[in-house]
Design an enzyme around this catalytic site. Sequence first.
Site, PDB file in Angstrom:
ATOM      1  N   HIS A 124       0.820  -1.211   0.000  1.00 46.63           N
ATOM      2  CA  HIS A 124       0.000   0.000   0.000  1.00 46.63           C
ATOM      3  C   HIS A 124       0.851   1.257   0.000  1.00 46.63           C
ATOM      4  O   HIS A 124       2.060   1.205   0.197  1.00 46.63           O
ATOM      5  CB  HIS A 124      -0.962  -0.005   1.194  1.00 46.63           C
ATOM      6  CG  HIS A 124      -0.302  -0.048   2.542  1.00 46.63           C
ATOM      7  ND1 HIS A 124       0.221   1.067   3.161  1.00 46.63           N
ATOM      8  CD2 HIS A 124      -0.080  -1.079   3.392  1.00 46.63           C
ATOM      9  CE1 HIS A 124       0.722   0.720   4.341  1.00 46.63           C
ATOM     10  NE2 HIS A 124       0.554  -0.579   4.499  1.00 46.63           N
ATOM     11  N   CYS A 140       3.351  -5.239   6.435  1.00 47.38           N
ATOM     12  CA  CYS A 140       2.913  -4.730   5.137  1.00 47.38           C
ATOM     13  C   CYS A 140       4.092  -4.125   4.388  1.00 47.38           C
ATOM     14  O   CYS A 140       5.123  -3.804   4.971  1.00 47.38           O
ATOM     15  CB  CYS A 140       1.835  -3.663   5.317  1.00 47.38           C
ATOM     16  SG  CYS A 140       0.235  -4.339   5.791  1.00 47.38           S
TER      17      CYS A 140
END
Length: 165
Positions: A124, A140
């Site tokens: 992201h 992440c």
Amino acid sequence: MFARAATALAAFILAASGASAREIVPFETRVSPGTIVIKTGERQLYYVRGDGTATRYRVAVGKPGKQWFGEAQIDGKYVRPAWAPPAEVKRDNPRLPNVIPGGAPNNPMGARALTLNLDEYAIHGTNRPGSIGTYASYGCIRMLNEDIVDLYDQVSVGTRVVVER
């Protein structure tokens, strides 16, 4: 003369700041074109192009003890997604709200998110561009917002993701 010196200084500052984190590089691999390869130790993500090259992006990866390795697939694509902190993040940061709306300045997901079919991980954007190139997350993969927009436009649900040391 002054204009040339100012231009050179500006180019140096941009290069040093990592403002342009994306570039085409030679990349020999056995994975299929269209695969994303993340090299955690390098803090780089490679999108394999199929002509012996890849688009290389600087990324932030998991902190020591929060990293994962292996394979996954993209199972969702989201524009300015809302973010609900996973239980571990909420435990470490109890003052976080239960949900941060998409597009909010304190939303760590940034401009786009590619969710993975593995736990609660995603590739992201970020609201902290200074973290790119570091070990910063709970697992992440963070990218500059302009880079996640570029990658988002090239991949689809089902794209293979390989995370290596």
